[in-house]
Design an enzyme around this catalytic site. Structure first.
Site, short mmCIF file in Angstrom:
data_model
loop_
_atom_site.label_atom_id
_atom_site.label_comp_id
_atom_site.label_asym_id
_atom_site.label_seq_id
_atom_site.Cartn_x
_atom_site.Cartn_y
_atom_site.Cartn_z
N ASP A 73 -7.01 -4.28 -4.58
CA ASP A 73 -6.68 -2.96 -4.03
C ASP A 73 -5.41 -2.38 -4.65
OD1 ASP A 73 -7.83 -4.97 -2.30
OD2 ASP A 73 -7.81 -3.56 -0.62
N ASP A 94 0.79 -1.23 0.00
CA ASP A 94 0.00 0.00 0.00
C ASP A 94 0.83 1.28 0.00
OD1 ASP A 94 -2.67 -1.13 0.01
OD2 ASP A 94 -2.20 -1.85 2.02
#
Length: 377
Positions: A149, A88
């Protein structure tokens, strides 16, 4: 409606600057105030990005000062190697350091963004040709796992390629996006949350979920990540397959919305009166569809369909899900869900929901996108 909603955002964000101090809002506490984090998760960039958007909207130096302080903390985080066990990096450094570069052309912020892109490259697994989502290389559970994601982290690599000309960034981003399109998107335009490959051979093993209802269901936030992630890959590469995939996933999302146009946390939940919503998934999807509209001609048969869908969903978020009638609220958007099956903030404020809600409002009021790519001069 959009301007009034932004006015509420500005007041609450200004108040939150003093409340949060050096900490970062994460998720709500059963509908109450925000839990705070100290640079220990994947979400801190969204508070930074929210501050930058408020500054961009108002030119008020109070928002800028708070945003700049967050960027300094992101440099300290990189220096202490607290970002090496997950993918991320884009969520952390695009709305913070890259945002400062986009708005101010600050060279130190640009350098920080490029350092972060190098860290993300460390997640690349050449044997399987993918970016590993979680854990260290060779992890027995997650060593072969990709997740949808990650499509929102790829813009950090595309941006780094534009800034440096280093083909490694582009090749990894395009290869991972292409593999995600092939294995995470199903034939009916729904999506898996995760897909696993053999770590040694790269052979596909199968799709599954981590946060969705079941392996064969469609986690709504994952579908929203797909809508936005693939259109951002198109924005950078102009590969028509990415545009087509985003368009198809947007159709699926819109056609499966409930009557108030704000989705539940999974599209395949059994009917029950107490099913949780995920307002954050709808906010993300709205941002993705607004970006998609930037690449469609107004005569395109999908243009008015998508535009009306965004307006309906955003109107519902403002009217039914925002905290506009609660001046004391720290969060901006109610009924977000993080991880329902794990009972982790299943029905609370979530900072990414607030961020994407404001990004959509910025697009609707100012025509200003988020910080996933540089603006045309």
């Amino acid at each position: 409606m959009w301007t009034a909603a932004m006015d509420d955002v500005l007041v609450k964000t200004r108040n939150n600057i003093g409340k949060f101090g050096d900490l970062f809002p994460w998720t709500g506490i059963h509908g109450g105030d925000y839990k705070r984090s100290d640079h220990e998760d994947w979400t801190e960039g969204f508070w930074s990005g929210l501050l930058w958007m408020c500054y961009e909207y108002t030119a008020d130096g109070a928002y800028r000062e708070a945003a700049v302080q967050t960027v300094a903390s992101f440099e300290r985080r990189l220096d202490t190697h607290k970002v090496l066990d997950h993918h991320d990096i884009g969520f952390l450094y695009l709305p913070s350091a890259v945002a400062q570069w986009i708005l101010e052309k600050d060279e130190s912020a640009k350098a920080l963004g490029l350092r972060a892109a190098e860290v993300l490259l460390q997640r690349w697994r050449p044997e399987g040709q993918y970016i590993q989502a979680w854990g260290q290389a060779g992890d027995p559970q997650n060593g072969g796992r990709i997740i949808i994601d990650c499509l929102l982290n790829l813009p950090l690599l595309y941006w780094a390629y534009e800034k440096t000309g280093d083909a490694r960034f582009l090749e990894v981003a395009v290869t991972h996006a292409t593999k995600s399109r092939k294995f995470l998107v199903r034939g009916d335009d729904s999506s898996y949350h995760t897909f696993t490959f053999d770590m040694e051979t790269g052979e596909p093993v199968g799709g599954s979920t981590h946060q969705g209802y079941s392996n064969g269901s469609t986690w709504t936030r994952g579908q929203a990540w797909g809508i936005y992630g693939f259109i951002l890959s198109y924005t950078y590469t102009k590969d028509p397959l990415f545009l087509e995939t985003s368009r198809r996933m947007a159709h699926y999302f819109i056609k499966h919305l409930p009557e108030d146009y704000v989705t539940y946390w999974d599209f395949n939940l059994p009917d029950a009166p107490d099913n949780y919503r995920d307002s954050s998934a709808t906010a993300i999807a709205c941002c993705g569809i607004l970006e998609l509209l930037e690449h469609l001609n107004e005569e395109d048969p999908d243009y008015s369909f998508f535009k009306q869908a965004v307006e309906r969903s955003m109107s519902s978020l403002v009217t039914n899900y925002s905290t506009k009638d609660d001046p004391s609220a720290e969060g901006l958007l109610k009924h977000g869900s993080y991880y329902v099956r794990g009972d982790l903030s299943p029905d609370d404020f979530v900072i990414w929901g607030d961020y994407f809600y404001v990004e959509a409002l910025m697009r609707l009021t100012k025509g200003a996108p988020g910080y996933w790519y540089e603006r045309n001069e």
